[in-house]
Design a protein around this motif. Structure first.
Motif, PDB file in Angstrom:
ATOM      1  N   ARG A  47       0.806  -1.216   0.000  1.00 38.84           N
ATOM      2  CA  ARG A  47       0.000   0.000   0.000  1.00 38.84           C
ATOM      3  C   ARG A  47       0.845   1.275   0.000  1.00 38.84           C
ATOM      4  NH1 ARG A  47      -5.565   0.442   3.469  1.00 38.84           N
ATOM      5  NH2 ARG A  47      -6.411   2.245   2.390  1.00 38.84           N
ATOM      6  N   GLN A  48       2.033   1.222   0.581  1.00 40.73           N
ATOM      7  CA  GLN A  48       2.871   2.407   0.649  1.00 40.73           C
ATOM      8  C   GLN A  48       3.683   2.624  -0.630  1.00 40.73           C
ATOM      9  OE1 GLN A  48       2.446   4.429   3.200  1.00 40.73           O
ATOM     10  NE2 GLN A  48       0.960   2.928   3.973  1.00 40.73           N
ATOM     11  N   ASN A  49       3.633   1.658  -1.524  1.00 38.33           N
ATOM     12  CA  ASN A  49       4.396   1.768  -2.760  1.00 38.33           C
ATOM     13  C   ASN A  49       3.502   2.277  -3.892  1.00 38.33           C
ATOM     14  OD1 ASN A  49       6.616   0.634  -1.439  1.00 38.33           O
ATOM     15  ND2 ASN A  49       5.883  -1.445  -1.875  1.00 38.33           N
ATOM     16  N   ILE A  50       4.123   2.717  -4.960  1.00 40.73           N
ATOM     17  CA  ILE A  50       3.374   3.106  -6.146  1.00 40.73           C
ATOM     18  C   ILE A  50       3.066   1.852  -6.948  1.00 40.73           C
ATOM     19  CG2 ILE A  50       3.450   4.390  -8.313  1.00 40.73           C
ATOM     20  CD1 ILE A  50       5.319   6.367  -6.955  1.00 40.73           C
ATOM     21  N   ILE A  51       1.766   1.586  -7.124  1.00 41.82           N
ATOM     22  CA  ILE A  51       1.369   0.381  -7.824  1.00 41.82           C
ATOM     23  C   ILE A  51       0.934   0.752  -9.236  1.00 41.82           C
ATOM     24  CG2 ILE A  51      -0.239  -1.550  -7.864  1.00 41.82           C
ATOM     25  CD1 ILE A  51      -0.361  -1.450  -4.896  1.00 41.82           C
ATOM     26  N   THR A  52       1.628   0.227 -10.214  1.00 45.00           N
ATOM     27  CA  THR A  52       1.294   0.506 -11.600  1.00 45.00           C
ATOM     28  C   THR A  52       0.204  -0.455 -12.064  1.00 45.00           C
ATOM     29  OG1 THR A  52       2.942  -1.037 -12.446  1.00 45.00           O
ATOM     30  CG2 THR A  52       3.664   1.229 -12.012  1.00 45.00           C
ATOM     31  N   MET A  53      -0.359  -0.151 -13.222  1.00 41.16           N
ATOM     32  CA  MET A  53      -1.380  -1.033 -13.754  1.00 41.16           C
ATOM     33  C   MET A  53      -0.805  -2.398 -14.082  1.00 41.16           C
ATOM     34  SD  MET A  53      -4.546  -0.567 -14.018  1.00 41.16           S
ATOM     35  CE  MET A  53      -5.726  -1.888 -14.280  1.00 41.16           C
ATOM     36  N   SER A  54       0.464  -2.443 -14.508  1.00 37.43           N
ATOM     37  CA  SER A  54       1.080  -3.730 -14.823  1.00 37.43           C
ATOM     38  C   SER A  54       1.251  -4.584 -13.575  1.00 37.43           C
ATOM     39  CB  SER A  54       2.426  -3.524 -15.519  1.00 37.43           C
ATOM     40  OG  SER A  54       3.318  -2.811 -14.681  1.00 37.43           O
ATOM     41  N   SER A  55       1.631  -3.957 -12.458  1.00 37.21           N
ATOM     42  CA  SER A  55       1.767  -4.727 -11.223  1.00 37.21           C
ATOM     43  C   SER A  55       0.410  -5.181 -10.714  1.00 37.21           C
ATOM     44  CB  SER A  55       2.501  -3.913 -10.152  1.00 37.21           C
ATOM     45  OG  SER A  55       1.777  -2.756  -9.792  1.00 37.21           O
ATOM     46  N   TYR A  56      -0.617  -4.327 -10.919  1.00 40.60           N
ATOM     47  CA  TYR A  56      -1.961  -4.746 -10.536  1.00 40.60           C
ATOM     48  C   TYR A  56      -2.394  -5.950 -11.369  1.00 40.60           C
ATOM     49  CZ  TYR A  56      -6.925  -4.815  -9.659  1.00 40.60           C
ATOM     50  OH  TYR A  56      -8.180  -5.235  -9.325  1.00 40.60           O
ATOM     51  N   ASN A  57      -2.115  -5.909 -12.668  1.00 42.41           N
ATOM     52  CA  ASN A  57      -2.470  -7.032 -13.528  1.00 42.41           C
ATOM     53  C   ASN A  57      -1.745  -8.298 -13.114  1.00 42.41           C
ATOM     54  OD1 ASN A  57      -4.192  -5.456 -15.050  1.00 42.41           O
ATOM     55  ND2 ASN A  57      -2.644  -4.949 -16.585  1.00 42.41           N
ATOM     56  N   ALA A  58      -0.522  -8.150 -12.620  1.00 38.36           N
ATOM     57  CA  ALA A  58       0.226  -9.315 -12.149  1.00 38.36           C
ATOM     58  C   ALA A  58      -0.452  -9.925 -10.932  1.00 38.36           C
ATOM     59  CB  ALA A  58       1.668  -8.914 -11.820  1.00 38.36           C
ATOM     60  N   GLN A  59      -0.925  -9.068 -10.012  1.00 41.20           N
ATOM     61  CA  GLN A  59      -1.634  -9.578  -8.845  1.00 41.20           C
ATOM     62  C   GLN A  59      -2.948 -10.254  -9.257  1.00 41.20           C
ATOM     63  OE1 GLN A  59      -0.187  -9.814  -6.127  1.00 41.20           O
ATOM     64  NE2 GLN A  59       1.507  -8.410  -6.479  1.00 41.20           N
ATOM     65  N   GLU A  60      -3.602  -9.666 -10.230  1.00 43.29           N
ATOM     66  CA  GLU A  60      -4.832 -10.257 -10.742  1.00 43.29           C
ATOM     67  C   GLU A  60      -4.555 -11.643 -11.315  1.00 43.29           C
ATOM     68  OE1 GLU A  60      -6.694  -8.375 -14.243  1.00 43.29           O
ATOM     69  OE2 GLU A  60      -8.406  -8.027 -12.931  1.00 43.29           O
ATOM     70  N   ALA A  61      -3.457 -11.773 -12.057  1.00 43.61           N
ATOM     71  CA  ALA A  61      -3.083 -13.066 -12.623  1.00 43.61           C
ATOM     72  C   ALA A  61      -2.794 -14.082 -11.522  1.00 43.61           C
ATOM     73  CB  ALA A  61      -1.863 -12.902 -13.534  1.00 43.61           C
ATOM     74  N   ASN A  62      -2.204 -13.622 -10.412  1.00 48.49           N
ATOM     75  CA  ASN A  62      -1.940 -14.529  -9.295  1.00 48.49           C
ATOM     76  C   ASN A  62      -3.236 -15.077  -8.699  1.00 48.49           C
ATOM     77  OD1 ASN A  62       0.822 -14.176  -9.526  1.00 48.49           O
ATOM     78  ND2 ASN A  62       0.915 -12.549  -7.984  1.00 48.49           N
TER      79      ASN A  62
END
Length: 235
Positions: free
Chosen positions: A27-42
């Motif tokens: 939460r304290q980091n900058i989350i890009t859309m690509s990193s969000y998509n990676a979490q979604e894939a997980n």
């Protein structure tokens, strides 16, 4: 072995926990859309692993995958719907939906709204429920009294943020939740110009079992496996 219907609540709980803990830690980091998509894939990988451990021949369909409706095996439509793509670090603004189909017919749906701790579910010919409360829309609303929600793609670009009156609003929830709001009675009519099946399939069964009328915008029967414009309502 758990039945498929018994397995789904456990899957929703596991997915909700994984997303919340993962995003909370970042939460304290900058989350890009690509990193969000990676979490979604997980999350999708977790669900796939758990389902295939119990039902290895079932077909799993995630967003943007084709739906093999001719398959002789049960089909799972699984979707994670962020409510605010621009704020992916928020841990409570997503909806997870799971629909089960067999022989071209939906027979079981679950939609979990994490932010409001609401679990919508339905089984074909067995009713729709919100948590433990049965959902049933018996009334027919006059159009001049109905509360309408319209997807922005239905509106002229100049009017997307303009509310005509207190009864008409631009939909800002995921399509699945907008449909569930009609089933729940928070709104009376929801319309959208074009949606992929993963966005509405699970919610369509919940709405149908709650007594909500549903069809395409052209007035034809709605097919859960086809991209379509939507009309859901009690008007």
């Amino acid at each position: 072995m758990q039945s498929r219907q018994q397995l789904i609540p456990d899957l929703l709980t596991e997915a909700a926990y994984q997303i919340s803990t993962t995003f909370q830690a970042a939460r304290q980091n900058i989350i890009t859309m690509s990193s969000y998509n990676a979490q979604e894939a997980n999350i999708y990988a977790l669900l796939q692993q758990r389902i295939h451990a119990n039902y290895p021949t079932d077909i799993l369909c995630f967003p943007h995958q084709d739906i093999p409706i001719s398959s002789k095996h049960p089909i799972w439509l699984i979707s994670l719907h962020p409510c605010q793509h621009e704020l992916p670090y928020q841990t409570d603004v997503y909806v997870l939906s799971i629909a089960l189909a067999r022989n071209r017919e939906l027979y079981c749906s679950y939609i979990y709204d994490v932010s409001r701790k609401k679990l919508y579910r339905a089984v074909k010919r067995d009713g729709a429920f919100l948590n433990e409360r049965q959902l049933r829309r018996e009334e027919v609303m006059p159009l001049n009294e109905a509360v309408l929600r319209i997807k922005a793609d239905y509106l002229d670009a100049r009017n997307k943020k303009v509310v005509a009156n207190k009864r008409v609003g631009v939909a800002d929830l995921s399509t699945a939740l907008e449909i569930c709001c009609v089933a729940e009675g928070e709104t009376d009519l929801f319309m959208s110009m074009s949606e992929r099946p993963h966005a509405f399939a699970a919610a369509s069964l919940i709405a149908e079992e709650a007594g909500v009328r549903l069809m395409t915008v052209e007035g034809k029967p709605l097919r859960w496996y086809k991209e379509s414009g939507l009309w859901f309502g009690v008007v």
